[in-house]
Every structure is written in structure tokens, then in C-alpha cells.
Write a protein that holds these residues in place. Structure first.
Motif, PDB file in Angstrom:
ATOM      1  N   SER A  49     -31.476  22.558 -21.818  1.00 32.81           N
ATOM      2  CA  SER A  49     -31.812  22.617 -23.182  1.00 32.81           C
ATOM      3  C   SER A  49     -33.443  22.896 -23.404  1.00 32.81           C
ATOM      4  CB  SER A  49     -31.483  21.098 -23.945  1.00 32.81           C
ATOM      5  OG  SER A  49     -30.222  20.955 -23.761  1.00 32.81           O
ATOM      6  N   LEU A  50     -34.382  22.301 -22.241  1.00 35.32           N
ATOM      7  CA  LEU A  50     -35.671  22.537 -22.330  1.00 35.32           C
ATOM      8  C   LEU A  50     -36.125  24.142 -21.918  1.00 35.32           C
ATOM      9  CD1 LEU A  50     -36.820  19.580 -20.161  1.00 35.32           C
ATOM     10  CD2 LEU A  50     -37.227  19.660 -22.737  1.00 35.32           C
ATOM     11  N   CYS A  51     -35.250  24.637 -21.142  1.00 37.08           N
ATOM     12  CA  CYS A  51     -35.621  26.083 -21.045  1.00 37.08           C
ATOM     13  C   CYS A  51     -35.481  26.784 -22.333  1.00 37.08           C
ATOM     14  CB  CYS A  51     -34.581  26.623 -19.958  1.00 37.08           C
ATOM     15  SG  CYS A  51     -34.901  26.039 -18.109  1.00 37.08           S
ATOM     16  N   LYS A  52     -34.202  26.567 -23.136  1.00 37.19           N
ATOM     17  CA  LYS A  52     -34.154  26.969 -24.398  1.00 37.19           C
ATOM     18  C   LYS A  52     -35.017  26.703 -25.508  1.00 37.19           C
ATOM     19  CE  LYS A  52     -29.073  27.272 -23.632  1.00 37.19           C
ATOM     20  NZ  LYS A  52     -27.711  26.783 -24.231  1.00 37.19           N
ATOM     21  N   LEU A  53     -35.609  25.378 -25.450  1.00 35.00           N
ATOM     22  CA  LEU A  53     -36.469  25.229 -26.297  1.00 35.00           C
ATOM     23  C   LEU A  53     -37.882  25.852 -26.339  1.00 35.00           C
ATOM     24  CD1 LEU A  53     -37.485  23.139 -28.598  1.00 35.00           C
ATOM     25  CD2 LEU A  53     -38.108  21.583 -26.592  1.00 35.00           C
ATOM     26  N   TYR A  54     -38.396  25.901 -24.904  1.00 35.31           N
ATOM     27  CA  TYR A  54     -39.750  26.645 -24.461  1.00 35.31           C
ATOM     28  C   TYR A  54     -39.512  28.042 -24.118  1.00 35.31           C
ATOM     29  CZ  TYR A  54     -41.270  21.736 -24.432  1.00 35.31           C
ATOM     30  OH  TYR A  54     -41.256  20.205 -24.466  1.00 35.31           O
ATOM     31  N   ASN A  55     -38.284  28.510 -24.224  1.00 38.63           N
ATOM     32  CA  ASN A  55     -38.184  29.723 -23.776  1.00 38.63           C
ATOM     33  C   ASN A  55     -38.726  30.150 -22.422  1.00 38.63           C
ATOM     34  OD1 ASN A  55     -37.189  32.419 -24.307  1.00 38.63           O
ATOM     35  ND2 ASN A  55     -39.026  33.316 -25.239  1.00 38.63           N
ATOM     36  N   VAL A  56     -38.364  29.430 -21.480  1.00 39.61           N
ATOM     37  CA  VAL A  56     -38.766  29.775 -20.026  1.00 39.61           C
ATOM     38  C   VAL A  56     -37.564  29.832 -19.158  1.00 39.61           C
ATOM     39  CG1 VAL A  56     -41.081  28.882 -20.388  1.00 39.61           C
ATOM     40  CG2 VAL A  56     -39.094  27.390 -19.691  1.00 39.61           C
ATOM     41  N   SER A  57     -37.664  30.306 -17.889  1.00 37.30           N
ATOM     42  CA  SER A  57     -36.676  30.170 -16.954  1.00 37.30           C
ATOM     43  C   SER A  57     -36.525  28.671 -16.380  1.00 37.30           C
ATOM     44  CB  SER A  57     -36.715  31.385 -15.980  1.00 37.30           C
ATOM     45  OG  SER A  57     -37.755  30.905 -14.976  1.00 37.30           O
ATOM     46  N   LEU A  62     -45.807  21.867 -21.011  1.00 42.44           N
ATOM     47  CA  LEU A  62     -44.917  22.855 -21.865  1.00 42.44           C
ATOM     48  C   LEU A  62     -44.863  21.900 -23.286  1.00 42.44           C
ATOM     49  CD1 LEU A  62     -42.265  24.283 -19.820  1.00 42.44           C
ATOM     50  CD2 LEU A  62     -44.088  25.612 -21.093  1.00 42.44           C
ATOM     51  N   ARG A  63     -44.643  20.759 -23.483  1.00 33.44           N
ATOM     52  CA  ARG A  63     -44.625  20.115 -24.615  1.00 33.44           C
ATOM     53  C   ARG A  63     -45.932  19.929 -25.218  1.00 33.44           C
ATOM     54  NH1 ARG A  63     -45.863  15.167 -25.908  1.00 33.44           N
ATOM     55  NH2 ARG A  63     -46.142  14.381 -23.721  1.00 33.44           N
ATOM     56  N   GLU A  64     -46.981  19.674 -24.511  1.00 27.62           N
ATOM     57  CA  GLU A  64     -48.274  19.550 -24.998  1.00 27.62           C
ATOM     58  C   GLU A  64     -48.840  20.784 -25.532  1.00 27.62           C
ATOM     59  OE1 GLU A  64     -50.543  17.582 -22.186  1.00 27.62           O
ATOM     60  OE2 GLU A  64     -49.917  15.510 -22.447  1.00 27.62           O
ATOM     61  N   ASP A  65     -48.395  21.890 -24.857  1.00 27.13           N
ATOM     62  CA  ASP A  65     -49.091  23.071 -25.319  1.00 27.13           C
ATOM     63  C   ASP A  65     -48.220  23.697 -26.663  1.00 27.13           C
ATOM     64  OD1 ASP A  65     -50.667  23.135 -23.006  1.00 27.13           O
ATOM     65  OD2 ASP A  65     -49.380  24.586 -21.848  1.00 27.13           O
ATOM     66  N   SER A  66     -47.036  23.249 -26.714  1.00 25.37           N
ATOM     67  CA  SER A  66     -46.346  23.311 -27.997  1.00 25.37           C
ATOM     68  C   SER A  66     -46.428  22.610 -29.220  1.00 25.37           C
ATOM     69  CB  SER A  66     -44.958  23.532 -27.615  1.00 25.37           C
ATOM     70  OG  SER A  66     -44.618  24.400 -26.704  1.00 25.37           O
ATOM     71  N   ASP A  67     -47.402  21.607 -28.882  1.00 29.02           N
ATOM     72  CA  ASP A  67     -47.675  20.640 -29.890  1.00 29.02           C
ATOM     73  C   ASP A  67     -46.518  19.818 -30.387  1.00 29.02           C
ATOM     74  OD1 ASP A  67     -50.618  21.039 -29.916  1.00 29.02           O
ATOM     75  OD2 ASP A  67     -50.321  22.626 -31.426  1.00 29.02           O
ATOM     76  N   TYR A  68     -45.663  19.495 -29.522  1.00 28.19           N
ATOM     77  CA  TYR A  68     -44.532  18.724 -29.853  1.00 28.19           C
ATOM     78  C   TYR A  68     -44.757  17.440 -29.274  1.00 28.19           C
ATOM     79  CZ  TYR A  68     -41.743  22.899 -30.102  1.00 28.19           C
ATOM     80  OH  TYR A  68     -41.146  24.400 -30.475  1.00 28.19           O
ATOM     81  N   THR A  69     -44.033  16.365 -30.027  1.00 25.64           N
ATOM     82  CA  THR A  69     -43.947  14.856 -29.623  1.00 25.64           C
ATOM     83  C   THR A  69     -42.987  14.712 -28.687  1.00 25.64           C
ATOM     84  OG1 THR A  69     -42.810  14.123 -31.426  1.00 25.64           O
ATOM     85  CG2 THR A  69     -45.079  14.054 -31.939  1.00 25.64           C
ATOM     86  N   GLN A  70     -43.178  13.529 -27.832  1.00 22.14           N
ATOM     87  CA  GLN A  70     -42.043  13.076 -26.902  1.00 22.14           C
ATOM     88  C   GLN A  70     -40.938  12.853 -27.807  1.00 22.14           C
ATOM     89  OE1 GLN A  70     -43.540   9.822 -24.583  1.00 22.14           O
ATOM     90  NE2 GLN A  70     -44.021  10.925 -22.927  1.00 22.14           N
ATOM     91  N   GLU A  71     -41.267  12.320 -28.936  1.00 21.90           N
ATOM     92  CA  GLU A  71     -40.061  11.928 -29.943  1.00 21.90           C
ATOM     93  C   GLU A  71     -39.048  13.144 -30.384  1.00 21.90           C
ATOM     94  OE1 GLU A  71     -39.153   9.615 -34.044  1.00 21.90           O
ATOM     95  OE2 GLU A  71     -41.117   9.192 -33.337  1.00 21.90           O
ATOM     96  N   TYR A  72     -39.895  14.030 -30.708  1.00 20.95           N
ATOM     97  CA  TYR A  72     -39.458  15.636 -30.917  1.00 20.95           C
ATOM     98  C   TYR A  72     -38.264  15.962 -29.992  1.00 20.95           C
ATOM     99  CZ  TYR A  72     -38.470  20.433 -32.339  1.00 20.95           C
ATOM    100  OH  TYR A  72     -37.919  21.402 -32.699  1.00 20.95           O
TER     101      TYR A  72
END
Length: 68
Positions: A49-57, A10-20
Motif C-alpha cells: 500500500s505504501l508503494c502505491k501511495l508514494y509511487n515507488v518500488s 517519504l511521508r514528510e516529503d509528501s506532507d502527509y500526517t501519520q494519521e493520514y
């Protein structure tokens, strides 16, 4: 697929860094990297928080369903 792979994908698909993502969670990049490697368990507050960030259950993130 387990949650470790899902949070990385999910992080990679969203082009987010680990730092972000670590910043969003209020933790360090080092600690977030440990979650992605499975060296530390992901706290429930971070799971939410990750569920909210990526809009997943949470079921999707935990690998219980393939439906986001």
C-alpha cells in the motif's frame, strides 16, 4: 538507509500526517507510528500500500536500490 527511515522521509516529503497514512493503510495512527519507530515490523500488505501511495518500488522502500 533502511525502510524505517524511507517511510518517514517519504511521508514528510509528501506532507502527509501519520494519521493520514494510517487511514490509507487501514490501521491506527499509533500502530503506524510504531512502524516508523521500528517498534513493529511493517506487514507486507502495508508495504504494498505504501508503494502505491508514494509511487515507488518495494526495492526502493526496502533500501535495496536508490531508484524510486
Amino acid at each position: 538507509m533502511d525502510y524505517i527511515q524511507r517511510i518517514r522521509d517519504l511521508r514528510e516529503d509528501s506532507d502527509y500526517t501519520q494519521e493520514y497514512v494510517a487511514h490509507v493503510l487501514g490501521t491506527s495512527q499509533t500502530m503506524y507510528a510504531r512502524y516508523e519507530r521500528g517498534a513493529n515490523e511493517l506487514p507486507i500488505r502495508h508495504l504494498l500500500s505504501l508503494c502505491k501511495l508514494y509511487n515507488v518500488s518495494s526495492d526502493y522502500l526496502l533500501g535495496l536500490t536508490n531508484t524510486k
